[in-house]
Design an enzyme around this catalytic site. Sequence first.
Site, PDB file in Angstrom:
ATOM      1  N   ASP A   1      -3.744  12.710  22.381  1.00 17.66           N
ATOM      2  CA  ASP A   1      -2.503  12.435  21.660  1.00 17.66           C
ATOM      3  C   ASP A   1      -2.488  13.071  20.280  1.00 17.66           C
ATOM      4  O   ASP A   1      -1.419  13.167  19.658  1.00 17.66           O
ATOM      5  CB  ASP A   1      -2.290  10.925  21.528  1.00 17.66           C
ATOM      6  CG  ASP A   1      -1.770  10.306  22.809  1.00 17.66           C
ATOM      7  OD1 ASP A   1      -1.472  11.067  23.748  1.00 17.66           O
ATOM      8  OD2 ASP A   1      -1.664   9.067  22.875  1.00 17.66           O
TER       9      ASP A   1
ATOM     10  N   ASN B   1      -4.373   9.114   2.120  1.00 19.91           N
ATOM     11  CA  ASN B   1      -4.875   8.431   3.318  1.00 19.91           C
ATOM     12  C   ASN B   1      -5.310   9.405   4.411  1.00 19.91           C
ATOM     13  O   ASN B   1      -6.497   9.526   4.693  1.00 19.91           O
ATOM     14  CB  ASN B   1      -3.806   7.481   3.869  1.00 19.91           C
ATOM     15  CG  ASN B   1      -4.066   6.038   3.482  1.00 19.91           C
ATOM     16  OD1 ASN B   1      -5.042   5.724   2.816  1.00 19.91           O
ATOM     17  ND2 ASN B   1      -3.176   5.153   3.893  1.00 19.91           N
TER      18      ASN B   1
ATOM     19  N   ASP C   1       0.823  -1.212   0.000  1.00 20.18           N
ATOM     20  CA  ASP C   1       0.000   0.000   0.000  1.00 20.18           C
ATOM     21  C   ASP C   1       0.856   1.261   0.000  1.00 20.18           C
ATOM     22  O   ASP C   1       0.477   2.277  -0.592  1.00 20.18           O
ATOM     23  CB  ASP C   1      -0.923   0.002   1.223  1.00 20.18           C
ATOM     24  CG  ASP C   1      -1.948  -1.122   1.167  1.00 20.18           C
ATOM     25  OD1 ASP C   1      -2.141  -1.689   0.079  1.00 20.18           O
ATOM     26  OD2 ASP C   1      -2.536  -1.433   2.221  1.00 20.18           O
ATOM     27  N   GLY C   2       2.011   1.207   0.667  1.00 19.79           N
ATOM     28  CA  GLY C   2       2.891   2.374   0.702  1.00 19.79           C
ATOM     29  C   GLY C   2       3.404   2.767  -0.669  1.00 19.79           C
ATOM     30  O   GLY C   2       3.654   3.949  -0.926  1.00 19.79           O
TER      31      GLY C   2
END
Length: 428
Positions: free
Chosen positions: A299, A269, A174-175
């Site tokens: 966070d 994404n 996917d990267g």
Amino acid sequence: METGEQVGVEAVPYCCSACDGGETPTRGLACRTRKTRSLSTSSATACDYRRNQSLHGPSPVTTFGPKACMLQNPHAVMHIQDPASQRLTWNKPPKSVLVIKKIQDASLLQPFKELCVFLTEKNMIVYVERKVLADPAIAADESFAAVIQKFCTFREDLDDISNRVDFIICLGGDGTLLYASSLFQSVPPVMAFHLGSLGFLTPFNFDTYQSQVTQIIEGNTAIILRSRLRVRVVKESREKKARVDEKGIIMTNGDSEGSRKAMQYQVLNEVVVDRGPSSYLSNVDLFLDGHLITTVQGDGVIVSTPTGSTAYAVAAGASMIHPNVPAIMITPICPHSLSFRPIVVPAGVELKIMLSRDARNTAWVSFDGRKRQEICHGDSITITTSCFPVPSICFRDPVNDWFESLAQCLHWNVRKKQNYLSSEEDEF
């Protein structure tokens, strides 16, 4: 419409009539096209006409009843159509292809060589990154040297090949597809082979690559238009002004030059804003169309596309959204509030994230896991839906491919089934 007229794209779900921020279309979305067929000129039946307009999104119909109508918006970002009507065709046969290979992966060397030999035999112009050919395993292969001589090379951030590539083939996970998306503003159609670890966005198996690539070159394949986020980061200049006092001593003060540095990104994404190395909670203000809607204390926060909903967002507790749904998802990361749940807002709204005035620390932002940078007081991150989606070529169709990925990659709703209960056992 006259019979025999050549049509490049059977359905164009995304269109932009007035883009700002420097987004000037330079090529077609699914392919370079001169003419498109609109719904108003379609010969579909009345039943098909209604289905194509309203099954998977807002209806393009703007009249309601005998007199009511919707005011036309010349700044509309996109129109939604039935995903089944999204198919890729070519006005002219494609001649050039960009092959993106995952760097420093020895398992991809043989598939890469086989694919490139096959493409050159079909008289395709093959573009390859220069750093890929710098791999000693490729450069030292004498049997592959004749193929290398036919390659066109380029370098990331230096060479513009936007108008030279007809479609893209990705070898990796996917990267690799995310990286291919970052190379273009208007992305050519992408064919992604599953040669990585997860493969949620890569539906093709390399075992039958010859027939699959041939089918893409011939056209008439299903595509899914994955929306992206257009992100603009504005940073205040923090250079110190120098002044000379009466004694000739150079001194500095805290005044800034007042200049600003702006950067733009196309994100497939998600945009992630987090607290970085600090031990304090992040404290950022979230604006929607200019109005403060909340302050994120925790966070961090994830702003994702529907494609990104199955990535970091789902790990943080968000829902999974099909890529054809026009939406932007806002997901807090470990919020310090039990009632702060992920929300989905309409595609096209403008989100703005800034560090709160009373924040104890700075924040950090990344775009699809890349270009990570620090955000300080006075800086801003503006996010909206991009006019340039990623046309990803499907193995079957947009819906079946997505559910197949949910089952195979995420094991969605996998559990042991209950045994059948007979009528006799039901009495006890």
